[in-house]
Design a protein around this motif. Structure first.
Motif, PDB file in Angstrom:
ATOM      1  N   GLN A  52       0.829  -1.200   0.000  1.00  0.00           N
ATOM      2  CA  GLN A  52       0.000   0.000   0.000  1.00  0.00           C
ATOM      3  C   GLN A  52       0.868   1.257   0.000  1.00  0.00           C
ATOM      4  O   GLN A  52       0.580   2.216  -0.716  1.00  0.00           O
ATOM      5  CB  GLN A  52      -0.940   0.005   1.213  1.00  0.00           C
ATOM      6  N   GLY A  55       2.069   2.005  -3.299  1.00  0.00           N
ATOM      7  CA  GLY A  55       1.021   2.278  -4.273  1.00  0.00           C
ATOM      8  C   GLY A  55       0.630   1.063  -5.096  1.00  0.00           C
ATOM      9  O   GLY A  55      -0.090   1.191  -6.082  1.00  0.00           O
ATOM     10  N   GLU A  58      -4.512  -1.154  -3.224  1.00  0.00           N
ATOM     11  CA  GLU A  58      -5.486  -0.126  -2.880  1.00  0.00           C
ATOM     12  C   GLU A  58      -5.298   0.320  -1.429  1.00  0.00           C
ATOM     13  O   GLU A  58      -5.332  -0.512  -0.513  1.00  0.00           O
ATOM     14  CB  GLU A  58      -6.893  -0.701  -3.084  1.00  0.00           C
ATOM     15  N   PRO A  59      -5.078   1.628  -1.206  1.00  0.00           N
ATOM     16  CA  PRO A  59      -4.780   2.101   0.150  1.00  0.00           C
ATOM     17  C   PRO A  59      -5.942   1.999   1.133  1.00  0.00           C
ATOM     18  O   PRO A  59      -5.721   1.988   2.340  1.00  0.00           O
ATOM     19  CB  PRO A  59      -4.364   3.558  -0.055  1.00  0.00           C
TER      20      PRO A  59
END
Length: 105
Positions: A52, A55, A58-59
């Motif tokens: 995360q 990137g 999905e954060p």
């Protein structure tokens, strides 16, 4: 696949096998299995958080929930491979985990 070649059958996961066979009847074993699965989940959650931060994942995804889902998938597919005596039953696991983690294909 290597263990199948040595043993002649797909043995499944040692932790999953013990969880299924002993955890309901052996409190000490259940506690140890819980520790092992928690450590495995924690390590996978750490990897998810690292991804995360880069990137790559999905954060907004909850890292611990995602890690538990990955562990559950691994255990489930291990049971299928053992029941079917077919290591190829594990083949869908990688794309499924990628989908769970919302990774680009």
């Amino acid at each position: 696949r290597t263990r199948r070649g040595r043993l002649g059958v797909v043995p499944g996961c040692r932790v999953g096998n013990r969880a299924a066979e002993l955890s309901a009847h052996e409190p000490v074993m259940r506690a140890r299995i819980t520790e092992v699965l928690a450590a495995w989940t924690d390590r996978i959650a750490d990897v998810v958080r690292e991804a995360q931060a880069r990137g790559d994942v999905e954060p907004t995804l909850d890292a611990t929930s995602a890690a538990r889902a990955v562990v559950a998938c691994i255990q489930g597919y291990s049971v299928l491979a053992k029941a079917e005596d077919d290591p190829e039953a594990l083949d869908p696991l990688r794309p499924l985990v990628r989908t769970l983690l919302l990774l680009p294909r």
